[in-house]
Enzyme design. Structure first.
Site, mmCIF file in Angstrom:
data_model
loop_
_atom_site.group_PDB
_atom_site.id
_atom_site.type_symbol
_atom_site.label_atom_id
_atom_site.label_comp_id
_atom_site.label_asym_id
_atom_site.label_seq_id
_atom_site.Cartn_x
_atom_site.Cartn_y
_atom_site.Cartn_z
ATOM 1 C CG ASP A 105 98.295 26.937 33.108
ATOM 2 O OD1 ASP A 105 98.508 25.740 33.357
ATOM 3 O OD2 ASP A 105 97.158 27.400 32.911
ATOM 4 C CG ASP A 118 100.472 31.861 36.896
ATOM 5 O OD1 ASP A 118 99.270 31.806 36.567
ATOM 6 O OD2 ASP A 118 101.416 31.584 36.116
HETATM 7 MG MG MG Z 1 101.371 31.751 33.965
#
Ligand code: MG
Length: 236
Positions: free
Chosen positions: A11, A9
């Protein structure tokens, strides 16, 4: 059991980017003459909605029920926000989280492929990679699955399924790295083993389904999965 790929992932997992996103949203609203301001507690709530355009829409419905804003207007606002975010990131305002650079380096040395699976869009991922590695995302990661490529955003498995297809690998041979419950559920739904490193905005969420939960990636050892596969997984 050999691990063939790490899927990240972006962010909150690679970097604590959410404050930069929040600043970029607020700067965009101000520049557009809107008197909207997302403070940190409100943004924490809005983060339950994945995707920037979806988040703006959710805010409108919550704060101004009955007010209509066209998809085109939201897309336009989001485009401006992406530019504002890129400026913040390229300006060097956000560091990588501890252990991220070392783990990606380790993967390259071990022949483990790397991918990103994110609901943020490609220009945002490129801005981060240029800031941290001096190269666009395609030069840092073997596979990129980002933004609106997935018809359904996290917690749906779609973006991870796209990344796995592009890697040409089975989920059982890969490990996902996430920071949020939505991300954890997305990766789990795609059949992946998941390491969670909670971030500023996701601390306190429920990570019961995670295979491993760590404060950050400095303590991650891929041997954890080689030595002790989780119940139901293939034996090494
Ligand atoms: Mg995230």
């Amino acid at each position: 059991m050999k691990t063939a790929a790490f899927i990240f992932d972006v962010d909150g997992t690679l970097a604590e980017t959410e404050e930069a996103h929040r600043q970029a949203f607020n700067a965009t609203f101000a520049a557009a003459g809107l008197d909207w301001h997302w403070d940190a507690p409100l943004y924490g709530e809005l983060l339950k909605v994945t995707g920037g355009k979806e988040r703006i829409r959710a805010f409108l419905e919550r704060a101004y029920p009955g007010v209509v804003m066209s998809d085109e207007s939201i897309v336009g606002l989001h485009r401006q926000k992406t530019k504002a975010y890129g400026d913040i990131i390229v300006g060097g305002g956000v560091p990588l989280r501890p252990g991220v650079r070392e783990l990606i380096q380790f993967a390259k040395l071990q022949g483990i492929k790397t991918a990103v699976a994110t609901t943020t869009n490609l220009p945002n991922v490129d801005a981060l990679c240029v800031a941290f590695w001096g190269e666009p995302a395609g030069a840092v990661f073997d596979v990129i699955a980002a933004g609106d490529e997935a018809p359904r955003k996290k917690p749906a498995p779609d973006i991870y399924t796209i990344a796995l297809d592009r890697l040409g690998l089975e989920p059982k041979d890969c490990i996902a790295f996430e920071d949020s419950r939505n991300g954890l559920l997305s990766a789990k739904s795609a059949g992946l083993r998941v390491v969670v490193t909670p971030s500023q905005y996701s601390t306190g969420e429920d990570f019961t389904e995670a295979d491993l939960c760590l404060p950050d990636l400095t303590g991650f050892d891929v041997a954890h999965f080689t030595r002790a596969p989780a119940e139901g997984l293939e034996n090494p």
